[in-house]
Scaffold this motif. Structure first.
Motif, mmCIF file in Angstrom:
data_model
loop_
_atom_site.group_PDB
_atom_site.id
_atom_site.type_symbol
_atom_site.label_atom_id
_atom_site.label_comp_id
_atom_site.label_asym_id
_atom_site.label_seq_id
_atom_site.Cartn_x
_atom_site.Cartn_y
_atom_site.Cartn_z
ATOM 1 N N ILE A 171 0.831 -1.208 0.000
ATOM 2 C CA ILE A 171 0.000 0.000 0.000
ATOM 3 C C ILE A 171 0.865 1.257 0.000
ATOM 4 C CG2 ILE A 171 -1.720 1.309 1.309
ATOM 5 C CD1 ILE A 171 -2.707 -1.407 2.411
ATOM 6 N N GLY A 172 1.965 1.222 0.764
ATOM 7 C CA GLY A 172 2.833 2.397 0.864
ATOM 8 C C GLY A 172 3.447 2.786 -0.469
ATOM 9 N N TYR A 173 3.917 1.796 -1.218
ATOM 10 C CA TYR A 173 4.506 2.089 -2.525
ATOM 11 C C TYR A 173 3.451 2.537 -3.530
ATOM 12 C CZ TYR A 173 9.347 0.813 -1.630
ATOM 13 O OH TYR A 173 10.646 0.820 -1.171
ATOM 14 N N LYS A 174 2.238 1.960 -3.434
ATOM 15 C CA LYS A 174 1.170 2.396 -4.333
ATOM 16 C C LYS A 174 0.797 3.856 -4.063
ATOM 17 C CE LYS A 174 -1.002 -2.071 -5.292
ATOM 18 N NZ LYS A 174 -2.216 -2.931 -5.096
ATOM 19 N N LYS A 175 0.718 4.218 -2.780
ATOM 20 C CA LYS A 175 0.402 5.605 -2.430
ATOM 21 C C LYS A 175 1.492 6.562 -2.887
ATOM 22 C CE LYS A 175 -2.644 5.106 1.578
ATOM 23 N NZ LYS A 175 -2.789 5.414 3.025
ATOM 24 N N SER A 176 2.729 6.105 -2.834
ATOM 25 C CA SER A 176 3.859 6.971 -3.197
ATOM 26 C C SER A 176 4.051 7.086 -4.701
ATOM 27 C CB SER A 176 5.151 6.422 -2.572
ATOM 28 O OG SER A 176 5.016 6.265 -1.183
ATOM 29 N N LEU A 177 3.548 6.086 -5.441
ATOM 30 C CA LEU A 177 3.833 5.997 -6.875
ATOM 31 C C LEU A 177 3.476 7.273 -7.624
ATOM 32 C CD1 LEU A 177 4.608 4.398 -9.432
ATOM 33 C CD2 LEU A 177 2.260 3.516 -9.468
ATOM 34 N N TRP A 178 2.215 7.706 -7.494
ATOM 35 C CA TRP A 178 1.772 8.822 -8.335
ATOM 36 C C TRP A 178 2.390 10.144 -7.915
ATOM 37 C CZ3 TRP A 178 0.400 7.906 -12.894
ATOM 38 C CH2 TRP A 178 -0.260 6.729 -13.209
ATOM 39 N N ALA A 179 2.678 10.299 -6.616
ATOM 40 C CA ALA A 179 3.352 11.526 -6.184
ATOM 41 C C ALA A 179 4.733 11.639 -6.820
ATOM 42 C CB ALA A 179 3.466 11.556 -4.661
ATOM 43 N N ILE A 180 5.446 10.500 -6.866
ATOM 44 C CA ILE A 180 6.784 10.491 -7.459
ATOM 45 C C ILE A 180 6.710 10.627 -8.972
ATOM 46 C CG2 ILE A 180 8.850 9.072 -7.790
ATOM 47 C CD1 ILE A 180 8.282 7.849 -5.019
ATOM 48 N N VAL A 181 5.759 9.911 -9.595
ATOM 49 C CA VAL A 181 5.601 9.989 -11.055
ATOM 50 C C VAL A 181 5.221 11.404 -11.475
ATOM 51 C CG1 VAL A 181 4.195 9.231 -13.000
ATOM 52 C CG2 VAL A 181 5.090 7.553 -11.383
ATOM 53 N N ASP A 182 4.290 12.027 -10.736
ATOM 54 C CA ASP A 182 3.871 13.392 -11.078
ATOM 55 C C ASP A 182 5.046 14.365 -11.028
ATOM 56 O OD1 ASP A 182 1.314 12.567 -11.463
ATOM 57 O OD2 ASP A 182 0.539 13.285 -9.540
ATOM 58 N N SER A 190 8.188 13.581 -11.329
ATOM 59 C CA SER A 190 9.105 13.222 -12.416
ATOM 60 C C SER A 190 8.643 13.825 -13.735
ATOM 61 C CB SER A 190 9.194 11.703 -12.555
ATOM 62 O OG SER A 190 9.657 11.100 -11.378
ATOM 63 N N ILE A 191 7.339 13.741 -13.996
ATOM 64 C CA ILE A 191 6.807 14.274 -15.252
ATOM 65 C C ILE A 191 7.028 15.779 -15.343
ATOM 66 C CG2 ILE A 191 4.672 14.708 -16.544
ATOM 67 C CD1 ILE A 191 3.688 11.965 -15.559
ATOM 68 N N VAL A 192 6.792 16.478 -14.230
ATOM 69 C CA VAL A 192 7.013 17.936 -14.213
ATOM 70 C C VAL A 192 8.469 18.265 -14.539
ATOM 71 C CG1 VAL A 192 7.070 19.990 -12.740
ATOM 72 C CG2 VAL A 192 5.124 18.430 -12.625
ATOM 73 N N LEU A 193 9.400 17.522 -13.927
ATOM 74 C CA LEU A 193 10.818 17.767 -14.174
ATOM 75 C C LEU A 193 11.219 17.368 -15.598
ATOM 76 C CD1 LEU A 193 12.320 16.566 -10.767
ATOM 77 C CD2 LEU A 193 12.114 18.912 -11.581
ATOM 78 N N PHE A 232 17.305 15.211 -17.090
ATOM 79 C CA PHE A 232 16.426 14.160 -17.604
ATOM 80 C C PHE A 232 16.932 12.783 -17.177
ATOM 81 C CE2 PHE A 232 14.181 11.562 -20.642
ATOM 82 C CZ PHE A 232 12.994 12.252 -20.879
ATOM 83 N N ILE A 233 18.227 12.538 -17.372
ATOM 84 C CA ILE A 233 18.812 11.231 -17.047
ATOM 85 C C ILE A 233 18.799 10.979 -15.544
ATOM 86 C CG2 ILE A 233 20.928 9.861 -17.083
ATOM 87 C CD1 ILE A 233 21.597 11.179 -19.753
ATOM 88 N N MET A 234 19.229 11.969 -14.756
ATOM 89 C CA MET A 234 19.364 11.774 -13.315
ATOM 90 C C MET A 234 18.013 11.613 -12.630
ATOM 91 S SD MET A 234 22.530 11.572 -12.948
ATOM 92 C CE MET A 234 24.018 11.988 -13.849
ATOM 93 N N VAL A 235 17.013 12.378 -13.043
ATOM 94 C CA VAL A 235 15.686 12.248 -12.445
ATOM 95 C C VAL A 235 15.084 10.886 -12.795
ATOM 96 C CG1 VAL A 235 13.314 13.128 -12.511
ATOM 97 C CG2 VAL A 235 15.225 14.716 -12.303
ATOM 98 N N GLY A 236 15.256 10.452 -14.055
ATOM 99 C CA GLY A 236 14.764 9.131 -14.442
ATOM 100 C C GLY A 236 15.431 8.023 -13.652
ATOM 101 N N LEU A 237 16.739 8.125 -13.477
ATOM 102 C CA LEU A 237 17.477 7.128 -12.705
ATOM 103 C C LEU A 237 17.039 7.136 -11.244
ATOM 104 C CD1 LEU A 237 19.786 5.070 -12.439
ATOM 105 C CD2 LEU A 237 21.368 7.002 -12.162
#
Length: 266
Positions: free
Chosen positions: A186-197, A199-202, A225-230
């Motif tokens: 549950i913790g990783y699912k909750k964190s997923l979209w916050a981190i993805v969002d 990442s997309i902004v950056l 781009f590379i460092m944020v993706g990594l």
């Protein structure tokens, strides 16, 4: 001295062939003259430019043009590019020291605050550091410059923030009575979209820098781009894999404090 020898050999060949010495820029002839003798001393003189003060001035101007290669010739630009300043030896040393201190502080703080989950975060941070340096080594065009360092700093800050969010969500779920395995899921699912969002902004910002700006700002885009993706990959996938492996072997009743997790009643 080497130039003197080359000039002597070349001018001797011209004299023996009764040829002329020419200077051309592209297809434009700048100078053409016959030679009476080889130029062996590395020095010569200009004549035939007129007499008196005006002749001297003409010869002087011509000599200055020859020295500076500044002739009235139309040139065509075949390629255009801009380079960012590369860090010098002292700057590289200072940057490496600063980076090492930053990584050391992060590596020391995580286990103190989050116990075993902090050690998992440490492994994730080390993975990010080693892969970043590996990419720098294999990409021949990558140099340690200001844009690379800023990109790496962005990646580190982003990953540390992502790991803190993930650990916080794990603890929140464990506090309300979830099992460790359920808390991870549950913790990783909750964190997923916050981190993805984030990442997309950056990523969008990096693309705008790349396509809209020029010079250093444009060069800044690729490292970010590379460092944020990594960083996103390491925080979401690597840390979860490690957490599952470690927490599967742990007894949540005996090792909860070691894992850095507490029930609400505690």
């Amino acid at each position: 001295e080497e130039g003197t020898k080359i000039a002597a050999t070349a001018t001797a060949a011209i004299v023996s062939a009764s040829g002329t010495m020419e200077i051309t820029v592209g297809s434009t002839q700048i100078f053409s003259s016959s030679l009476s003798e080889a130029i062996t001393s590395g020095e010569t003189y200009i004549s035939g430019m007129g007499s008196g003060t005006q002749g001297y001035q003409n010869a002087l101007n011509y000599a200055m043009q020859l020295d500076a290669c500044s002739f009235d010739v139309n040139l065509q630009i075949l390629d255009s590019s801009e380079n960012t300043a590369v860090a010098g030896t002292f700057a590289k040393t200072a940057a490496i020291i600063i980076a090492a201190v930053c990584f050391a502080v992060v590596l020391a703080a995580f286990p103190v605050k989050y116990k075993l989950m902090g050690l998992i975060a440490d492994i994730t941070v080390l993975f990010f550091a080693f892969v970043s340096l590996f990419l720098t080594a294999i990409i021949k065009t990558t140099v340690i410059n200001s844009t690379f360092l800023i990109g790496m700093l962005f990646g580190l800050i982003f990953m540390v923030n992502a790991l803190i969010v993930i650990i916080g969500n794990l603890n929140d779920n464990f506090k309300v009575g979830k099992t460790i395995s359920a808390s991870i899921s549950i913790g990783y699912k909750k964190s997923l979209w916050a981190i993805v969002d984030t990442s997309i902004v950056l990523f969008v910002a990096a693309l705008l820098f790349y396509f809209v700006t020029k010079g250093s700002l444009s060069n800044f885009a690729l490292p970010v781009f590379i460092m944020v993706g990594l960083a996103a990959f390491a925080a979401l996938l690597l840390s979860r894999l490690l957490a599952v492996c470690v927490f599967t072997l742990a007894d949540e009743n005996k090792h909860a404090k070691l894992l850095g997790m507490k029930k609400e009643a505690e």
